[in-house]
Each structure stands twice: as structure tokens, then as C-alpha cells.
Scaffold this motif. Sequence first.
Motif, short mmCIF file in Angstrom:
data_model
loop_
_atom_site.label_atom_id
_atom_site.label_comp_id
_atom_site.label_asym_id
_atom_site.label_seq_id
_atom_site.Cartn_x
_atom_site.Cartn_y
_atom_site.Cartn_z
N HIS A 35 -11.95 -11.44 7.98
CA HIS A 35 -11.37 -12.73 7.58
C HIS A 35 -11.94 -13.26 6.27
N SER A 36 -13.18 -12.86 5.95
CA SER A 36 -13.81 -13.37 4.74
C SER A 36 -13.30 -12.68 3.47
N VAL A 37 -12.51 -11.64 3.63
CA VAL A 37 -12.05 -10.85 2.48
C VAL A 37 -10.54 -11.02 2.33
N GLY A 38 -10.10 -11.50 1.17
CA GLY A 38 -8.68 -11.68 0.91
C GLY A 38 -8.07 -10.47 0.23
N VAL A 39 -6.75 -10.41 0.25
CA VAL A 39 -6.08 -9.27 -0.37
C VAL A 39 -6.30 -9.25 -1.89
N ASP A 40 -6.48 -10.40 -2.51
CA ASP A 40 -6.72 -10.43 -3.96
C ASP A 40 -7.99 -9.65 -4.32
N ARG A 41 -9.01 -9.79 -3.50
CA ARG A 41 -10.26 -9.06 -3.73
C ARG A 41 -10.03 -7.56 -3.58
N ILE A 42 -9.31 -7.16 -2.56
CA ILE A 42 -9.04 -5.73 -2.33
C ILE A 42 -8.22 -5.16 -3.48
N ILE A 43 -7.20 -5.89 -3.90
CA ILE A 43 -6.35 -5.46 -5.02
C ILE A 43 -7.20 -5.27 -6.27
N ALA A 44 -8.08 -6.23 -6.55
CA ALA A 44 -8.91 -6.17 -7.75
C ALA A 44 -9.87 -4.98 -7.71
N GLU A 45 -10.53 -4.80 -6.57
CA GLU A 45 -11.52 -3.72 -6.49
C GLU A 45 -10.87 -2.34 -6.41
N ALA A 46 -9.67 -2.28 -5.83
CA ALA A 46 -8.95 -1.00 -5.77
C ALA A 46 -8.24 -0.69 -7.09
N GLN A 47 -8.18 -1.69 -7.97
CA GLN A 47 -7.54 -1.56 -9.28
C GLN A 47 -6.07 -1.15 -9.15
N VAL A 48 -5.36 -1.94 -8.32
CA VAL A 48 -3.91 -1.75 -8.17
C VAL A 48 -3.25 -3.11 -8.32
N THR A 49 -1.94 -3.12 -8.37
CA THR A 49 -1.21 -4.37 -8.45
C THR A 49 -0.87 -4.88 -7.05
N ARG A 50 -0.52 -6.15 -6.98
CA ARG A 50 -0.08 -6.71 -5.70
C ARG A 50 1.15 -5.97 -5.18
N ALA A 51 2.07 -5.62 -6.10
CA ALA A 51 3.27 -4.88 -5.70
C ALA A 51 2.90 -3.54 -5.07
N THR A 52 1.87 -2.89 -5.60
CA THR A 52 1.42 -1.61 -5.03
C THR A 52 0.90 -1.80 -3.62
N LEU A 53 0.12 -2.86 -3.41
CA LEU A 53 -0.37 -3.13 -2.06
C LEU A 53 0.80 -3.25 -1.10
N TYR A 54 1.80 -4.07 -1.46
CA TYR A 54 2.90 -4.32 -0.54
C TYR A 54 3.89 -3.16 -0.46
N ARG A 55 3.79 -2.22 -1.37
CA ARG A 55 4.59 -1.00 -1.25
C ARG A 55 4.02 -0.10 -0.14
N HIS A 56 2.71 -0.19 0.06
CA HIS A 56 2.04 0.68 1.03
C HIS A 56 1.73 -0.01 2.36
N PHE A 57 1.58 -1.32 2.34
CA PHE A 57 1.25 -2.08 3.54
C PHE A 57 2.10 -3.35 3.57
N THR A 58 2.58 -3.73 4.75
CA THR A 58 3.40 -4.93 4.84
C THR A 58 2.58 -6.20 4.60
N GLY A 59 1.27 -6.09 4.76
CA GLY A 59 0.39 -7.24 4.55
C GLY A 59 -1.01 -6.90 5.00
N LYS A 60 -1.84 -7.92 5.05
CA LYS A 60 -3.24 -7.70 5.40
C LYS A 60 -3.39 -7.14 6.80
N GLU A 61 -2.58 -7.60 7.74
CA GLU A 61 -2.71 -7.13 9.12
C GLU A 61 -2.51 -5.62 9.21
N GLU A 62 -1.51 -5.11 8.52
CA GLU A 62 -1.28 -3.67 8.55
C GLU A 62 -2.44 -2.92 7.89
N LEU A 63 -3.02 -3.51 6.86
CA LEU A 63 -4.19 -2.91 6.20
C LEU A 63 -5.38 -2.89 7.16
#
Length: 198
Positions: A35-63
Motif C-alpha cells: 500500500h505504501s508504493v504507488g504505481v507512479d513510483r513503479i513506473i519511474a523505477e521501471a523506466q516505462v510509461t503509464r500506458a506501458t503499465l496499463y498495456r500489461h496490467f489492468t491496474g495495481k491489483e493485477e500487478l
Amino acid sequence: MSQGTAKRGTSGGVSEARARLLGTATKIFYAEGIHSVGVDRIIAEAQVTRATLYRHFTGKEELVLAYLGVADEGIRAQVAKAREGAGSPADEVRAVAGAIADGIRSPGFRGCAFLNAVAEYPDPVHPVHQAVLAHRQWFLETMTELLARAGHEPADEAGRHVVMLRDGAMAAGCLFDPELVCATFLQGVEGVLSRRVE
């Protein structure tokens, strides 16, 4: 798609971006909590775009479910590897306990990924909670089957005992001296094994 299953890229391999997202999420969720980690942090550290995240996962729960899928696969592989070299069912139990102890002693150990996750998702109908229960049921059934083969009767009681010893060791292992915790855990497993029917 089942949890833990990677989506494929156009060449048929695992998508590099998805692997990077999941690897980043796994590292951060385990080290810092979910819960302490948001998707923005994951996107930044993984060096991908938000669109890339949602292309692979429907949201944080699926991740989160994919993260637990990776943890489940890792633990199943660890248990299978530990059992390979053991001679008897009792030795298989000892080998699995030894592998658990090795994990507790490892650098960066922060407890059980599943116990940590369920503390953040207490609702028993939530998919994350259900994923935790499924993993724990598999582990309980595995230990119960080994203990039955080692001569325990009733084996289900011995299996629950080993799971509770493991839970306690996983919780204490990141709070106290891991060597003492592991010694106590392994001694407890030996105590369970010593009570088997001869």
C-alpha cells in the motif's frame, strides 16, 4: 490469464517492459510494503510509461497478484529443489525446513511475502487475500503429505504445526537474530518429526 503468467511480446518471448515492471514491483513491494508504493513510483523505477503499465496490467491489483504469483512460483521451486536430494520423507521435511532457514538468513530478508500481503489485505474475499490463502493451502498440503509419508498420524495436525513454526520463524527472522530464530525453528521441526508413529 492466470496470475504469474507473463504476457508475450510479438516475438513470442516475455515482454521486456512487463518483466521490468514486475521485477521492479516485486523488489519494492517486498522491501517496503504494497500500500505504501504507488504505481507512479513503479513506473519511474521501471523506466516505462503509464500506458506501458496499463498495456500489461489492468491496474495495481493485477500487478500485486502477479508479484504474489512470482513469489509462489519461487517458493514452489525452492521446495521442489530441497526435496530432490533428500532420501526419506522425514529428510525431505528437514530439507524444506533448511531451505526456509536459508531464506531467513539471506540479505534483505523482510519476512514472508504472503503474510506481509495478507496483513495489508485483510478482507477474506479480496483477490489478494485469496491468492495468499491458495499459496498457504498448497504449502500445508505439501507438508502434511510429507509428514504422512514420514509416519505421522494424524498428519494434518503435524502439518499445521510445521506451518505455524514456519510462520513464527518468518515473522521473527526480520526482528531478531536470524541465527537464533533459525536454530529454534529447526529444533521445532525436529520435535515434530520425533513424535511420528514408529
